[in-house]
Design a protein around this motif. Structure first.
Motif, PDB file in Angstrom:
ATOM      1  N   ALA A 126       0.835  -1.202   0.000  1.00  0.00           N
ATOM      2  CA  ALA A 126       0.000   0.000   0.000  1.00  0.00           C
ATOM      3  C   ALA A 126       0.871   1.254   0.000  1.00  0.00           C
ATOM      4  O   ALA A 126       0.588   2.211  -0.736  1.00  0.00           O
ATOM      5  CB  ALA A 126      -0.933  -0.003   1.211  1.00  0.00           C
ATOM      6  N   GLU A 127       1.926   1.264   0.794  1.00  0.00           N
ATOM      7  CA  GLU A 127       2.837   2.409   0.833  1.00  0.00           C
ATOM      8  C   GLU A 127       3.493   2.647  -0.525  1.00  0.00           C
ATOM      9  O   GLU A 127       3.608   3.785  -0.983  1.00  0.00           O
ATOM     10  CB  GLU A 127       3.916   2.202   1.898  1.00  0.00           C
ATOM     11  CG  GLU A 127       3.419   2.252   3.317  1.00  0.00           C
ATOM     12  CD  GLU A 127       3.002   3.642   3.763  1.00  0.00           C
ATOM     13  OE1 GLU A 127       3.420   4.642   3.154  1.00  0.00           O
ATOM     14  OE2 GLU A 127       2.247   3.713   4.745  1.00  0.00           O
ATOM     15  N   ILE A 128       3.948   1.564  -1.162  1.00  0.00           N
ATOM     16  CA  ILE A 128       4.590   1.678  -2.479  1.00  0.00           C
ATOM     17  C   ILE A 128       3.598   2.227  -3.500  1.00  0.00           C
ATOM     18  O   ILE A 128       3.928   3.117  -4.295  1.00  0.00           O
ATOM     19  CB  ILE A 128       5.156   0.310  -2.937  1.00  0.00           C
ATOM     20  CG1 ILE A 128       6.251  -0.173  -1.985  1.00  0.00           C
ATOM     21  CG2 ILE A 128       5.642   0.367  -4.378  1.00  0.00           C
ATOM     22  CD1 ILE A 128       7.480   0.707  -1.899  1.00  0.00           C
ATOM     23  N   PHE A 144      10.259  -5.048   4.649  1.00  0.00           N
ATOM     24  CA  PHE A 144       9.629  -5.118   3.332  1.00  0.00           C
ATOM     25  C   PHE A 144       9.672  -3.793   2.568  1.00  0.00           C
ATOM     26  O   PHE A 144       9.894  -3.788   1.354  1.00  0.00           O
ATOM     27  CB  PHE A 144       8.177  -5.588   3.456  1.00  0.00           C
ATOM     28  CG  PHE A 144       8.040  -6.960   4.039  1.00  0.00           C
ATOM     29  CD1 PHE A 144       8.758  -8.025   3.532  1.00  0.00           C
ATOM     30  CD2 PHE A 144       7.198  -7.196   5.109  1.00  0.00           C
ATOM     31  CE1 PHE A 144       8.637  -9.302   4.076  1.00  0.00           C
ATOM     32  CE2 PHE A 144       7.061  -8.453   5.659  1.00  0.00           C
ATOM     33  CZ  PHE A 144       7.790  -9.509   5.138  1.00  0.00           C
ATOM     34  N   VAL A 145       9.476  -2.679   3.248  1.00  0.00           N
ATOM     35  CA  VAL A 145       9.428  -1.385   2.555  1.00  0.00           C
ATOM     36  C   VAL A 145      10.751  -1.068   1.851  1.00  0.00           C
ATOM     37  O   VAL A 145      10.739  -0.701   0.676  1.00  0.00           O
ATOM     38  CB  VAL A 145       8.978  -0.253   3.502  1.00  0.00           C
ATOM     39  CG1 VAL A 145       9.197   1.108   2.868  1.00  0.00           C
ATOM     40  CG2 VAL A 145       7.503  -0.422   3.866  1.00  0.00           C
ATOM     41  N   ILE A 177      13.479  -0.467  -3.279  1.00  0.00           N
ATOM     42  CA  ILE A 177      14.587  -0.705  -4.199  1.00  0.00           C
ATOM     43  C   ILE A 177      14.056  -1.246  -5.527  1.00  0.00           C
ATOM     44  O   ILE A 177      14.436  -0.780  -6.604  1.00  0.00           O
ATOM     45  CB  ILE A 177      15.608  -1.695  -3.581  1.00  0.00           C
ATOM     46  CG1 ILE A 177      16.347  -1.039  -2.425  1.00  0.00           C
ATOM     47  CG2 ILE A 177      16.588  -2.204  -4.637  1.00  0.00           C
ATOM     48  CD1 ILE A 177      17.145  -2.022  -1.571  1.00  0.00           C
ATOM     49  N   ILE A 178      13.150  -2.215  -5.449  1.00  0.00           N
ATOM     50  CA  ILE A 178      12.648  -2.881  -6.654  1.00  0.00           C
ATOM     51  C   ILE A 178      11.736  -1.968  -7.481  1.00  0.00           C
ATOM     52  O   ILE A 178      11.911  -1.850  -8.699  1.00  0.00           O
ATOM     53  CB  ILE A 178      11.898  -4.178  -6.280  1.00  0.00           C
ATOM     54  CG1 ILE A 178      12.872  -5.188  -5.650  1.00  0.00           C
ATOM     55  CG2 ILE A 178      11.195  -4.786  -7.499  1.00  0.00           C
ATOM     56  CD1 ILE A 178      12.194  -6.389  -4.997  1.00  0.00           C
ATOM     57  N   PHE A 179      10.762  -1.325  -6.836  1.00  0.00           N
ATOM     58  CA  PHE A 179       9.730  -0.609  -7.581  1.00  0.00           C
ATOM     59  C   PHE A 179       9.932   0.897  -7.677  1.00  0.00           C
ATOM     60  O   PHE A 179       9.397   1.530  -8.593  1.00  0.00           O
ATOM     61  CB  PHE A 179       8.346  -0.896  -6.979  1.00  0.00           C
ATOM     62  CG  PHE A 179       7.950  -2.335  -7.099  1.00  0.00           C
ATOM     63  CD1 PHE A 179       7.572  -2.868  -8.323  1.00  0.00           C
ATOM     64  CD2 PHE A 179       7.973  -3.169  -5.999  1.00  0.00           C
ATOM     65  CE1 PHE A 179       7.221  -4.203  -8.451  1.00  0.00           C
ATOM     66  CE2 PHE A 179       7.622  -4.510  -6.105  1.00  0.00           C
ATOM     67  CZ  PHE A 179       7.245  -5.025  -7.341  1.00  0.00           C
ATOM     68  N   SER A 181      17.782   3.898  -3.226  1.00  0.00           N
ATOM     69  CA  SER A 181      18.973   3.211  -2.714  1.00  0.00           C
ATOM     70  C   SER A 181      18.873   3.141  -1.190  1.00  0.00           C
ATOM     71  O   SER A 181      18.381   4.059  -0.547  1.00  0.00           O
ATOM     72  CB  SER A 181      20.245   3.940  -3.141  1.00  0.00           C
ATOM     73  OG  SER A 181      20.262   5.234  -2.590  1.00  0.00           O
ATOM     74  N   VAL A 182      19.323   2.026  -0.650  1.00  0.00           N
ATOM     75  CA  VAL A 182      19.309   1.808   0.790  1.00  0.00           C
ATOM     76  C   VAL A 182      20.753   1.524   1.202  1.00  0.00           C
ATOM     77  O   VAL A 182      21.354   0.552   0.753  1.00  0.00           O
ATOM     78  CB  VAL A 182      18.382   0.633   1.176  1.00  0.00           C
ATOM     79  CG1 VAL A 182      18.421   0.383   2.668  1.00  0.00           C
ATOM     80  CG2 VAL A 182      16.955   0.909   0.713  1.00  0.00           C
TER      81      VAL A 182
END
Length: 139
Positions: free
Chosen positions: A24-26, A94-95, A100-102, A106-107
Protein backbone atom coordinates in the motif's frame (compact mmCIF):
# COMPACT_ATOMS: atom_id res chain seq x y z
CA UNK A 1 -10.87 -12.23 27.76
CA UNK A 2 -7.53 -14.00 27.83
CA UNK A 3 -5.56 -13.71 24.62
CA UNK A 4 -4.17 -16.87 23.07
CA UNK A 5 -0.46 -17.26 22.45
CA UNK A 6 1.41 -16.52 19.27
CA UNK A 7 0.67 -19.31 16.81
CA UNK A 8 2.17 -19.88 13.38
CA UNK A 9 -1.14 -18.82 11.81
CA UNK A 10 -1.24 -15.52 13.71
CA UNK A 11 2.45 -14.91 12.96
CA UNK A 12 1.83 -15.45 9.24
CA UNK A 13 -1.24 -13.19 9.36
CA UNK A 14 0.92 -10.45 10.90
CA UNK A 15 3.50 -10.93 8.14
CA UNK A 16 0.76 -10.80 5.48
CA UNK A 17 -0.61 -7.63 7.06
CA UNK A 18 2.85 -6.06 6.96
CA UNK A 19 3.33 -7.06 3.34
CA UNK A 20 -0.07 -5.56 2.53
CA UNK A 21 0.80 -2.31 4.30
CA UNK A 22 4.18 -2.20 2.53
CA UNK A 23 2.56 -2.70 -0.87
CA UNK A 24 0.00 0.00 0.00
CA UNK A 25 2.84 2.41 0.83
CA UNK A 26 4.59 1.68 -2.48
CA UNK A 27 1.36 2.20 -4.43
CA UNK A 28 0.64 5.49 -2.70
CA UNK A 29 4.21 6.69 -3.28
CA UNK A 30 3.93 5.77 -6.98
CA UNK A 31 0.65 7.70 -7.12
CA UNK A 32 2.27 10.74 -5.54
CA UNK A 33 5.23 10.57 -7.92
CA UNK A 34 2.86 10.30 -10.90
CA UNK A 35 1.31 13.69 -10.06
CA UNK A 36 4.62 15.40 -10.80
CA UNK A 37 4.10 17.70 -7.83
CA UNK A 38 7.28 17.68 -5.77
CA UNK A 39 6.16 20.05 -3.02
CA UNK A 40 2.85 21.21 -1.64
CA UNK A 41 2.01 24.82 -0.93
CA UNK A 42 -1.15 26.89 -0.59
CA UNK A 43 -0.85 27.71 -4.30
CA UNK A 44 -1.09 24.10 -5.50
CA UNK A 45 -2.97 22.32 -2.70
CA UNK A 46 -6.20 22.10 -4.72
CA UNK A 47 -4.39 20.64 -7.75
CA UNK A 48 -2.54 18.22 -5.45
CA UNK A 49 -5.77 16.97 -3.87
CA UNK A 50 -7.60 16.61 -7.20
CA UNK A 51 -4.73 14.77 -8.89
CA UNK A 52 -4.26 12.39 -5.97
CA UNK A 53 -7.99 11.78 -5.56
CA UNK A 54 -8.07 10.53 -9.15
CA UNK A 55 -5.00 8.29 -8.84
CA UNK A 56 -5.64 4.56 -9.23
CA UNK A 57 -2.38 3.88 -7.39
CA UNK A 58 -3.50 5.83 -4.34
CA UNK A 59 -6.97 4.24 -4.30
CA UNK A 60 -5.41 0.77 -4.62
CA UNK A 61 -3.14 1.62 -1.68
CA UNK A 62 -6.10 2.80 0.40
CA UNK A 63 -8.03 -0.39 -0.42
CA UNK A 64 -5.10 -2.57 0.63
CA UNK A 65 -4.77 -0.53 3.83
CA UNK A 66 -8.42 -1.22 4.62
CA UNK A 67 -7.89 -4.97 4.13
CA UNK A 68 -4.78 -4.82 6.33
CA UNK A 69 -6.73 -2.94 9.00
CA UNK A 70 -9.40 -5.65 9.06
CA UNK A 71 -6.72 -8.34 9.37
CA UNK A 72 -5.08 -6.34 12.17
CA UNK A 73 -8.36 -6.30 14.10
CA UNK A 74 -8.44 -10.10 13.88
CA UNK A 75 -4.83 -10.27 15.08
CA UNK A 76 -5.49 -8.01 18.06
CA UNK A 77 -8.48 -10.10 19.05
CA UNK A 78 -6.21 -13.14 19.31
CA UNK A 79 -2.93 -11.95 20.86
CA UNK A 80 -1.61 -9.20 23.08
CA UNK A 81 -0.77 -5.85 21.52
CA UNK A 82 2.65 -5.89 23.20
CA UNK A 83 3.43 -9.00 21.14
CA UNK A 84 1.64 -8.14 17.89
CA UNK A 85 3.02 -4.64 17.43
CA UNK A 86 6.75 -5.44 17.60
CA UNK A 87 6.30 -8.46 15.36
CA UNK A 88 4.39 -6.18 13.01
CA UNK A 89 7.63 -4.28 12.52
CA UNK A 90 8.51 -6.55 9.62
CA UNK A 91 7.29 -3.74 7.35
CA UNK A 92 10.65 -2.11 8.16
CA UNK A 93 12.15 -4.99 6.18
CA UNK A 94 9.63 -5.12 3.33
CA UNK A 95 9.43 -1.39 2.55
CA UNK A 96 13.15 -0.94 1.76
CA UNK A 97 13.19 -4.06 -0.39
CA UNK A 98 10.07 -3.00 -2.31
CA UNK A 99 11.42 0.58 -2.57
CA UNK A 100 14.59 -0.71 -4.20
CA UNK A 101 12.65 -2.88 -6.65
CA UNK A 102 9.73 -0.61 -7.58
CA UNK A 103 10.88 2.94 -6.78
CA UNK A 104 14.59 2.46 -7.60
CA UNK A 105 15.60 3.96 -4.25
CA UNK A 106 18.97 3.21 -2.71
CA UNK A 107 19.31 1.81 0.79
CA UNK A 108 22.68 2.30 2.45
CA UNK A 109 24.67 -0.06 4.66
CA UNK A 110 23.83 1.81 7.86
CA UNK A 111 20.11 1.47 7.14
CA UNK A 112 20.53 -2.29 6.54
CA UNK A 113 22.35 -2.58 9.88
CA UNK A 114 19.38 -0.89 11.54
CA UNK A 115 17.03 -3.30 9.80
CA UNK A 116 19.07 -6.23 11.14
CA UNK A 117 18.58 -4.87 14.65
CA UNK A 118 14.84 -4.71 14.00
CA UNK A 119 14.88 -8.34 12.83
CA UNK A 120 16.72 -9.31 16.03
CA UNK A 121 14.09 -7.46 18.06
CA UNK A 122 11.28 -9.27 16.24
CA UNK A 123 13.00 -12.58 17.02
CA UNK A 124 13.33 -11.80 20.74
CA UNK A 125 9.73 -10.58 21.04
CA UNK A 126 8.36 -13.69 19.34
CA UNK A 127 10.53 -15.89 21.59
CA UNK A 128 9.29 -14.06 24.68
CA UNK A 129 5.69 -14.60 23.59
CA UNK A 130 6.31 -18.33 23.21
CA UNK A 131 8.08 -18.62 26.57
CA UNK A 132 5.27 -16.75 28.38
CA UNK A 133 2.78 -19.19 26.93
CA UNK A 134 4.59 -22.09 28.60
CA UNK A 135 4.78 -20.47 32.05
CA UNK A 136 2.19 -21.75 34.52
CA UNK A 137 -0.58 -19.31 35.43
CA UNK A 138 -0.23 -17.60 38.79
CA UNK A 139 -3.20 -17.58 41.11
Amino acid sequence: MKKSGLTLGIFLLIIMTDIGESVAEILMKKGLIATGISSISMDNIREFIVMNASSYFIWAGVFIYILSFLAWIVILSRIELSVAFPIGSTSYIFVPILSIIFLHESVGVLRWVGILFIVAGIHFVSKSAKSRKKEPEKI
